[in-house]
Design a protein around this motif. Structure first.
Motif, PDB file in Angstrom:
ATOM      1  N   GLY A 563      18.672   8.120  59.649  1.00  0.00           N
ATOM      2  CA  GLY A 563      18.733   8.027  58.199  1.00  0.00           C
ATOM      3  C   GLY A 563      17.344   7.963  57.589  1.00  0.00           C
ATOM      4  O   GLY A 563      16.325   8.219  58.241  1.00  0.00           O
ATOM      5  N   GLU A 564      17.319   7.592  56.335  1.00  0.00           N
ATOM      6  CA  GLU A 564      16.056   7.540  55.601  1.00  0.00           C
ATOM      7  C   GLU A 564      15.290   6.265  55.923  1.00  0.00           C
ATOM      8  O   GLU A 564      15.836   5.166  55.935  1.00  0.00           O
ATOM      9  N   ALA A 565      14.001   6.424  56.199  1.00  0.00           N
ATOM     10  CA  ALA A 565      13.103   5.282  56.377  1.00  0.00           C
ATOM     11  C   ALA A 565      12.131   5.277  55.211  1.00  0.00           C
ATOM     12  O   ALA A 565      11.648   6.335  54.797  1.00  0.00           O
ATOM     13  N   LYS A 566      11.860   4.104  54.665  1.00  0.00           N
ATOM     14  CA  LYS A 566      10.983   4.051  53.495  1.00  0.00           C
ATOM     15  C   LYS A 566       9.937   2.950  53.649  1.00  0.00           C
ATOM     16  O   LYS A 566      10.182   1.918  54.274  1.00  0.00           O
ATOM     17  N   ARG A 567       8.793   3.234  53.069  1.00  0.00           N
ATOM     18  CA  ARG A 567       7.651   2.305  53.105  1.00  0.00           C
ATOM     19  C   ARG A 567       7.221   2.015  51.678  1.00  0.00           C
ATOM     20  O   ARG A 567       6.961   2.936  50.895  1.00  0.00           O
TER      21      ARG A 567
END
Length: 574
Positions: A563-567
């Motif tokens: 899935g989406e990984a965000k920083r």
């Protein structure tokens, strides 16, 4: 008196002549061969000399297997037959056994050449004994009773190999890690050096991968002979196998790597490695018996702690070319690879974090080159390794004098701080399904800058101004929000990215931490971020009243197999 003196002198001369004739045989026959040095040569006939290559004394379910492999050298100028002597072996308590010859043994020896002869016998003995002597006996079958003549006897106690349970005691054949060695029975020109050992988890279970560097020190081209490596703990031996499928040939002065895989068990640390060479015996019914003989023992450093451990690795400076094994065949010499970003991304509610590593690939050559399909592995300070997932790559070719960005994602526990990490670059093609390390270094997670410049390598986004407004949507009680950003977008270096590159995501969050709305802005293709004022409309369907104050979260996001990984890059407060 005079006659007695003459008789005495005659006897003395005869004695001297007899001693001179016997001395060469006695000196050879009573020599003590050493496994560490080249085998001693013994005179068997006028033209043939012999040395002992292998002695086996191994327990088997039905008793004990005794074997011997010898090499006969023809120093004459014509073809000679292998002497039809009976080969016997004697134990330390005086018991003598007649060894059976392999049906594959040669019957003649060409001039100035050698042959290997194999002998074996199985005996129904369960007690422990040692072998002391190997002998050749000439039988005169035309005499009755049969006359035996001892032609040669060789001491063999130091050559004895007892199978997997054997323990090396000779200091000359116990080598330290990274100490070069030769295996004389294979080749005196090929020098081997153990250079790497890492653990890998496969579908079949844990595997220790060993890398030996081999160099041809001779003056002629040589092919690496067959041999194997076994791993040892204090209590158990684990069989290894060479995983290089193609024969390895080296020109004089050339170096290459050889790879061995040793399947182990969970939570097992190897203490040492045994170097073994193969032998074969063919019985009368053409049944082949294959066995190995130990030649050397290699001690692993740090009591078996895996090599490539973080504290042993060289520290890495971001955005500098990674030093690869010069013998690797995956990364071409015209291609440089650099780690330009290493950030920790949150995965709320999923119980793990995602580390994203961005690598820059640069083609310094004058012609297009394929994008190298390397793998990456992240190592934590507590001893765990995480294999990275490579982003979908649109480009298949590196254009000369251009750089290309490829990202890898690693799922790590929420407890990981990222202060002490190691990265290994792996070749997963040369010896699939195993991954061969071709580079490793020590690093850590990069800190997010708190200033107005937002880093999304190779893009820098300078946030110069921003405003957030709201309005009620016609015909409903829901509010919409409008965010205006004044940006200055600049690209570092001469780097290209594709549609799979990360995006800048903006989220609106209320005072309760609820996400009211979000929008993703790409750096490529249609709708990409450009310098100037950007207007972003957020349609919130979750509230029927105006929310104030709101928090604006600016993230870097990237798609991973999970899935989406965000920083989080920056937070804006009203």
């Amino acid at each position: 008196m005079k006659n007695n003196w003459k008789k005495y002198m005659a006897l003395l001369i005869v004695s001297i002549l007899l001693l001179a004739a016997v001395a060469p045989f006695t000196a050879i026959a009573q020599g003590e061969p050493s496994k560490a040095s080249a085998s001693l040569m013994y005179q068997l006939t006028d033209d043939i000399k012999v040395d002992v290559k292998s002695i086996l004394n191994e327990r088997i379910p039905t008793g004990t297997r005794i074997g011997a492999v010898v090499r006969l050298y023809n120093y004459g100028s014509r073809v000679v037959r292998v002497p039809e002597y009976e080969v016997r072996i004697k134990t330390d308590n005086g018991v003598e056994y007649i060894l059976r010859p392999s049906t594959a043994n040669a019957v003649a020896i060409q001039p100035k050449e050698k042959v290997e002869l194999s002998y074996m016998i199985n005996v129904e003995r369960s007690d422990v004994f040692s072998l002391s002597e190997l002998s050749w006996v000439d039988l005169d079958e035309f005499e009755y009773p049969q006359i035996e003549k001892l032609m040669l006897s060789i001491p063999i106690s130091v050559n004895e190999w007892r199978g997997a349970s054997s323990v090396f005691t000779d200091p000359e054949v116990i080598k330290k890690w990274e100490e070069p060695f030769t295996v004389e029975v294979l080749s005196s020109s090929l020098e081997f050096t153990p250079v790497n050992l890492i653990k890998q988890n496969t579908v079949q279970g844990p595997v220790s991968l060993v890398v030996l560097l081999v160099e041809n020190k001779g003056k002629m081209k040589e092919t690496v002979p067959d041999f194997s490596l076994d791993g040892k703990t204090d209590m158990k031996v684990y069989k290894g196998k060479k995983i290089d499928l193609e024969p390895i040939a080296l020109e004089p002065g050339e170096k290459k790597n050889i790879h061995f895989a040793i399947p182990t068990e969970n939570k097992i640390d190897l203490r040492s490695l045994n170097v073994l060479t193969p032998e074969e015996f063919v019985g009368n019914n053409q049944t082949k018996i294959n066995y190995t003989i130990g030649r050397l023992n290699i001690q692993l450093p740090n009591n078996g702690i895996p090599l490539g451990w973080i504290d042993q690795l060289e520290a890495y400076n971001s955005n500098t070319p990674i030093h690869f094994d010069p013998l690797n065949s995956l990364i071409q010499s015209e291609v440089s690879v650099s780690l330009v970003e290493l950030h920790m991304h949150q995965s709320e509610g999923d119980g793990y974090k995602t580390v994203i590593a961005k690598f820059k690939l640069n083609n310094r050559g004058e012609s297009p080159l394929p994008v190298p399909n390397f793998q990456a592995e992240l190592m934590s300070a507590d001893g765990f390794s995480y294999v990275g997932s490579r982003q979908s790559v649109a480009a298949q070719t590196l254009i000369p004098n251009l750089s290309y960005i490829i990202s890898y994602s690693f799922n790590v526990p929420n407890s990981e701080k990222g202060e002490r990490l190691g990265i290994r670059i792996l070749d997963g093609q040369k010896a699939a399904p195993f991954n061969i390390p071709i580079a490793s270094f020590r690093t850590k997670i990069q800190n997010n800058d708190a200033d107005s410049k937002l880093a999304f390598y190779p893009f820098n986004v300078n946030l110069k101004d921003w405003t957030l407004g709201s309005q009620i949507m016609p015909g409903s009680l829901n509010y919409s929000y409008k965010l205006r950003l004044e940006l200055e977008v600049e690209r570092q270096d001469n780097v290209v990215v594709d549609q799979n590159f990360s995006k800048m995501k903006i989220e609106l969050v209320d005072t309760l931490g609820r996400i009211l709305s979000s929008e993703s802005l790409p750096f490529t293709s249609t709708g990409r971020l450009v310098s100037g004022w950007q207007t972003i409309n957020f349609n919130s369907l979750r509230t029927e009243q105006f929310e104030f104050p709101l928090t604006v979260g600016i993230y870097e996001t990237i798609e991973t197999p999970f899935g989406e990984a965000k920083r989080l890059v920056k937070t804006l407060q009203q």
